[in-house]
Structure formats: C-alpha cells, structure tokens
Design a protein around this motif. Structure first.
Motif, mmCIF file in Angstrom:
data_model
loop_
_atom_site.group_PDB
_atom_site.id
_atom_site.type_symbol
_atom_site.label_atom_id
_atom_site.label_comp_id
_atom_site.label_asym_id
_atom_site.label_seq_id
_atom_site.Cartn_x
_atom_site.Cartn_y
_atom_site.Cartn_z
ATOM 1 N N LEU A 147 75.489 -17.318 -19.651
ATOM 2 C CA LEU A 147 74.409 -18.145 -20.191
ATOM 3 C C LEU A 147 74.174 -19.382 -19.334
ATOM 4 C CD1 LEU A 147 75.195 -18.013 -24.027
ATOM 5 C CD2 LEU A 147 73.408 -16.766 -22.803
ATOM 6 N N GLY A 148 75.266 -19.967 -18.853
ATOM 7 C CA GLY A 148 75.141 -21.151 -18.007
ATOM 8 C C GLY A 148 74.642 -20.823 -16.616
ATOM 9 N N HIS A 149 75.139 -19.737 -16.030
ATOM 10 C CA HIS A 149 74.771 -19.375 -14.664
ATOM 11 C C HIS A 149 73.291 -19.035 -14.541
ATOM 12 C CE1 HIS A 149 74.726 -17.460 -10.749
ATOM 13 N NE2 HIS A 149 74.322 -16.334 -11.313
ATOM 14 N N THR A 150 72.763 -18.259 -15.486
ATOM 15 C CA THR A 150 71.345 -17.895 -15.423
ATOM 16 C C THR A 150 70.456 -19.126 -15.595
ATOM 17 O OG1 THR A 150 71.498 -17.270 -17.763
ATOM 18 C CG2 THR A 150 71.635 -15.495 -16.141
ATOM 19 N N THR A 151 70.922 -20.116 -16.329
ATOM 20 C CA THR A 151 70.197 -21.381 -16.488
ATOM 21 C C THR A 151 70.275 -22.196 -15.203
ATOM 22 O OG1 THR A 151 70.735 -21.362 -18.847
ATOM 23 C CG2 THR A 151 70.013 -23.463 -17.901
ATOM 24 N N TRP A 152 71.449 -22.231 -14.624
ATOM 25 C CA TRP A 152 71.669 -22.930 -13.348
ATOM 26 C C TRP A 152 70.723 -22.420 -12.277
ATOM 27 C CZ3 TRP A 152 73.216 -20.389 -8.896
ATOM 28 C CH2 TRP A 152 73.591 -21.195 -7.811
ATOM 29 N N PHE A 153 70.454 -21.126 -12.273
ATOM 30 C CA PHE A 153 69.568 -20.539 -11.268
ATOM 31 C C PHE A 153 68.195 -21.216 -11.293
ATOM 32 C CE2 PHE A 153 66.594 -17.679 -9.336
ATOM 33 C CZ PHE A 153 67.298 -16.954 -8.383
ATOM 34 N N PHE A 154 67.620 -21.349 -12.485
ATOM 35 C CA PHE A 154 66.286 -21.954 -12.590
ATOM 36 C C PHE A 154 66.326 -23.440 -12.259
ATOM 37 C CE2 PHE A 154 65.774 -18.187 -15.326
ATOM 38 C CZ PHE A 154 64.671 -17.629 -14.716
ATOM 39 N N GLU A 155 67.374 -24.129 -12.685
ATOM 40 C CA GLU A 155 67.466 -25.547 -12.368
ATOM 41 C C GLU A 155 67.635 -25.760 -10.873
ATOM 42 O OE1 GLU A 155 69.452 -29.296 -14.485
ATOM 43 O OE2 GLU A 155 70.971 -28.007 -13.556
ATOM 44 N N ILE A 165 64.376 -23.694 -8.795
ATOM 45 C CA ILE A 165 62.984 -23.995 -9.167
ATOM 46 C C ILE A 165 62.785 -25.494 -9.401
ATOM 47 C CG2 ILE A 165 61.113 -23.575 -10.796
ATOM 48 C CD1 ILE A 165 61.787 -21.098 -9.203
ATOM 49 N N LEU A 166 63.565 -26.063 -10.305
ATOM 50 C CA LEU A 166 63.298 -27.432 -10.737
ATOM 51 C C LEU A 166 63.725 -28.490 -9.715
ATOM 52 C CD1 LEU A 166 64.328 -27.066 -14.497
ATOM 53 C CD2 LEU A 166 62.006 -27.181 -13.553
ATOM 54 N N ILE A 167 64.949 -28.428 -9.248
ATOM 55 C CA ILE A 167 65.447 -29.471 -8.344
ATOM 56 C C ILE A 167 64.613 -29.580 -7.066
ATOM 57 C CG2 ILE A 167 67.398 -30.163 -6.892
ATOM 58 C CD1 ILE A 167 69.269 -29.156 -9.103
ATOM 59 N N ASN A 188 50.796 -28.703 -11.879
ATOM 60 C CA ASN A 188 50.043 -28.030 -10.822
ATOM 61 C C ASN A 188 50.932 -27.746 -9.613
ATOM 62 O OD1 ASN A 188 50.425 -30.593 -9.916
ATOM 63 N ND2 ASN A 188 48.276 -31.018 -9.406
ATOM 64 N N LEU A 189 52.237 -27.624 -9.875
ATOM 65 C CA LEU A 189 53.201 -27.464 -8.783
ATOM 66 C C LEU A 189 53.445 -26.004 -8.404
ATOM 67 C CD1 LEU A 189 55.829 -30.086 -10.020
ATOM 68 C CD2 LEU A 189 54.209 -30.359 -8.126
ATOM 69 N N MET A 190 52.990 -25.071 -9.228
ATOM 70 C CA MET A 190 53.230 -23.660 -8.967
ATOM 71 C C MET A 190 52.457 -23.195 -7.738
ATOM 72 S SD MET A 190 54.850 -20.922 -10.075
ATOM 73 C CE MET A 190 55.185 -21.191 -11.815
ATOM 74 N N ASN A 191 53.106 -22.387 -6.906
ATOM 75 C CA ASN A 191 52.421 -21.744 -5.786
ATOM 76 C C ASN A 191 53.002 -20.344 -5.617
ATOM 77 O OD1 ASN A 191 54.852 -21.915 -4.178
ATOM 78 N ND2 ASN A 191 54.320 -24.046 -3.709
ATOM 79 N N ASP A 192 52.509 -19.598 -4.636
ATOM 80 C CA ASP A 192 52.913 -18.197 -4.487
ATOM 81 C C ASP A 192 54.407 -18.047 -4.199
ATOM 82 O OD1 ASP A 192 50.352 -17.409 -4.957
ATOM 83 O OD2 ASP A 192 49.817 -17.074 -2.849
ATOM 84 N N SER A 193 54.949 -18.916 -3.359
ATOM 85 C CA SER A 193 56.365 -18.790 -3.005
ATOM 86 C C SER A 193 57.257 -19.111 -4.206
ATOM 87 C CB SER A 193 56.714 -19.701 -1.826
ATOM 88 O OG SER A 193 56.535 -21.060 -2.159
ATOM 89 N N ILE A 194 56.858 -20.103 -5.008
ATOM 90 C CA ILE A 194 57.635 -20.439 -6.208
ATOM 91 C C ILE A 194 57.521 -19.308 -7.225
ATOM 92 C CG2 ILE A 194 57.887 -22.051 -8.130
ATOM 93 C CD1 ILE A 194 56.862 -24.257 -6.302
ATOM 94 N N GLN A 195 56.327 -18.736 -7.346
ATOM 95 C CA GLN A 195 56.138 -17.633 -8.291
ATOM 96 C C GLN A 195 57.010 -16.439 -7.897
ATOM 97 O OE1 GLN A 195 52.158 -17.041 -9.642
ATOM 98 N NE2 GLN A 195 52.468 -14.855 -10.002
ATOM 99 N N LEU A 226 62.180 -13.414 -9.086
ATOM 100 C CA LEU A 226 63.564 -13.113 -8.747
ATOM 101 C C LEU A 226 64.499 -13.676 -9.810
ATOM 102 C CD1 LEU A 226 65.683 -12.020 -6.761
ATOM 103 C CD2 LEU A 226 65.623 -14.247 -5.598
ATOM 104 N N GLY A 227 64.241 -14.914 -10.249
ATOM 105 C CA GLY A 227 65.078 -15.537 -11.272
ATOM 106 C C GLY A 227 65.061 -14.775 -12.580
#
Length: 390
Positions: free
Chosen positions: A48-56, A59-61, A123-130, A135-136
């Motif tokens: 549960l923690g690892h899958t959350t860490w992936f997005f943080e 994506i976020l950081i 408005n930060l989303m772009n193709d590479s982030i998507q 993948l996430g």
C-alpha cells in the motif's frame, strides 16, 4: 474538449484502481498487514505504501512546484529496487517495519490521492506525464496481484489456516477433455502491436521461426498431477533437471505449495480456507522445476513463449500463469529508458523464466497474450500452472 475527456477518464481510472487496492486489504486484521514469512513475500502494508510512493516520487515531486512530501523518510521505506531514486530498506527487512503504522500508511495514501486530484485539475499534465501515469496505474495493478499472492502465503502459513474471504467459489463444471492442437512449422510474429498500454518488455514485434509443434487445449489438473505424485515423481531423479533435483532434496519436496495430506486425504489451502483437492481443477502453485519434471514424466515438454503466444487464440487461458521453457531475455531492439523507469523490467533479464497468460488473481483488464511475466525457477507462491507441448 478531447483533452478534458482524457483527463476525466484518467481520474476515474486512477480512483478505481487506487480504491481496489484498499478493497483487497479490507478483510485483513491489523496483524496481517505486517507479516513477512519469506523474502519473496512483502507485507500488505508495504504494498500500500510502495504504490503510493510511486505516484508521489514520479508524478508529484518532479512536476508540482513547491510540493511538500508527506514524510521524507518514506522514500527510504517504500522504494523497492530503484537505485536511481536512492537508498532503501532491503527487501528482507520489510517485515520489521512496525512503523509507519497501518493508519500512517492509509493517511499517506489519502494525502497523495488528494494531491493527485489537485494535479489532475491543474494544467500541468502533458503526454509524457500521462504515459508515466499509465505506467503507475499498471504498476499498482501488478501489486494488487502480488497483494493477493502475498496475503495467501501469509494466511496459508498460519497453522490455523484462516480464510481470507468466505465465498463459495466451487462450481459444478463439466470436465473438458484435453486435446493437442497442431501448428505447422513456419515464420510467425510475436510481441505487442496496436494501441493501448503495454510494458516495454513486450515491445519490438518481431518474426520467429518455429518448427511444427502441438500444444494442449487444457491446463494440467490436480488429478493429473496426483498421478505423477503417486508414481513417485518426486523421488525419481530422471525427470528432474540437476538444479531442480537439488531443490527437491534440499526442501524435501513432495507436493505443490499449500497441499497437505490430512487424515488420508489431500487438502489444499485456498483463499476460502482449507479444502479437499478437487481433481478436476487446474493445478496451481508449482515452480518451474515441478512443471518441467511433470512434462518429462508425461514424455512431453513445456511450450516456448513464442509457441504459447502464437497458439494462444486457440485455447482458453487466464486461470493460471503458465510456465514456458523460455528464459526471460530482451526482444530484438529492446532499449532501457533513461532514469528510474528504465529499471522497471530490463534489469531483471537474467536468471528468470517467462510465464504467460494470467490468473484468478490478475486484475480485470490487465491480461494480454503478449504479457511477459517472469519469475525465478524455484518459486511456487505465484498462481502458476502447466500447459503441455510436444
């Protein structure tokens, strides 16, 4: 408008997938969240923690200005194997993490999910982030399958054999006769093609030459494997590869994982608790050594991954991950991506064997006939089975 619809679909998919991980853990007691019986099994809390860490982390950081991490120590705790991202708790020590607590991990999920919702509205989303988002999400679905696999191991090695969910999964099925399906020699193509998500190890559609072969229309059943056991298959070295025979002797192996001979009957642990073996059900939880030995005993073999993929539209698959006789190697033209994402699959292309198909633990919509699963030859804990070829 099109971009807005894509974002809405992504938000919906993100929300549903993240919730499904929580739903998988819903039947657990707090004590179940922290157990790590063997190195290959991670505590549910860690998943549960690892899958959350992936997005943080991915994506976020990197993409949200002045993003404030939930806890700076969590990178050390929940990083799995990404050398690029820094130091981490070694895999064998995940079961020693009584802290952060289960409630802390759920707070972490809540925090990151809220920040992700804010990110979706920006408005930060772009193709590479998507692409990284996809993948996430697929990464979390992989961990959902591992969650069920690990939960079964944790509960299945408790001497009380507690059930995970009490459901009546037994169905009266008509036994289907197995037959061999023939394919002529020739040049075929394998690998992912088309639109939609796939992992990088599926890419590079290419031609393969195959000799004529036959493959079974059905998976090997418990009853068929019992015949192998009763014929002293585990004590006849002639059917075992050298490393497999060493494994049998070192582990005093006599049956598949979760099988127990009790009061004159073969029983097995299922997610519904301890039950008598159903001879007509597909065999489950055997390693490559056992699969190969059984095939030898039947005077047959395991299919290669190319044979499996070429023939897969001619039989039903998806009940078990099926061992192939192929080493996990890169397809022609395979290239690792730069950075941490490049560590996802490529670094494991050594000492692993390919499995094809899917299993009852595989998330809905997360199976493809080009999917290349891979595990070491000695592991039994995945939902694995056998399809014979010759």
């Amino acid at each position: 408008m099109e971009a807005e619809i894509l974002t809405q679909n992504l938000v919906k998919k993100y929300t549903e997938i993240r919730q499904h991980s929580v739903d998988i853990c819903e039947p657990l007691e707090i004590e179940d969240y922290v157990v790590q019986p063997i190195i290959d099994v991670s505590p549910p809390k860690w998943h549960l923690g690892h899958t959350t860490w992936f997005f943080e982390t991915f994506i976020l950081i990197p993409n949200v200005p002045d993003y404030e991490v939930f806890d700076a120590q969590y990178n050390f705790v929940f990083n799995s194997y990404y050398e690029t991202v820094g130091a981490r708790v070694i895999r064998t020590d995940r079961g020693n993490l009584s802290r952060p607590s289960v409630s802390d991990v759920y707070q972490y999920r809540k925090y990151v999910d809220e920040k992700m919702q804010e990110f979706f509205q920006s408005n930060l989303m772009n193709d590479s982030i998507q692409s990284l988002m996809e993948l996430g999400l697929n990464h979390e679905q992989q961990h959902q399958e591992l969650l069920l696999t690990d939960i079964k191991y944790i509960l299945g090695h408790n001497p009380l054999f507690p059930f995970y969910r009490k459901e009546n999964s037994e169905q009266n099925k008509v036994k289907v006769q197995s037959e061999m399906i023939s394919f002529p020699e020739g040049v075929y193509e394998i690998g992912f093609e088309g639109k939609g998500f796939c992992f990088d190890n599926e890419l590079g559609r290419h031609k393969v030459y195959l000799n004529d072969f036959e493959i079974s229309s059905q998976l090997v059943t418990n009853g068929e494997y019992l015949e192998f056991m009763r014929a002293d298959g585990y004590s006849d070295f002639r059917h075992w590869q050298a490393e497999g025979w060493d494994w049998v002797k070192q582990n005093q192996a006599k049956s598949p994982l979760y099988w127990h001979f009790i009061d004159g009957k073969w029983m097995h642990y299922s997610l519904n608790g301890l039950r008598e073996i159903n001879p007509d059900e597909p065999l489950c939880h055997i390693n490559f050594f056992e699969a190969s030995a059984f095939a030898s005993w039947k005077e047959m073999r395991l299919p290669t991954e190319a044979e499996w993929e070429v023939s897969s539209n001619h039989f039903d698959w998806g009940k078990r991950w099926e061992w192939t006789n192929s080493a996990y190697l890169p397809y022609p033209g395979f290239k690792k991506e730069a950075g941490a994402v490049g560590e996802y699959n490529g670094k494991f292309m050594v000492n692993q064997t390919v499995l094809r198909g899917a299993s009852e633990a595989t998330p809905k919509g997360h199976s493809r006939n080009t999917y290349r699963n891979f595990f070491p030859t000695n592991l039994q804990w995945q939902f694995t089975g056998i399809r014979l070829a010759k």
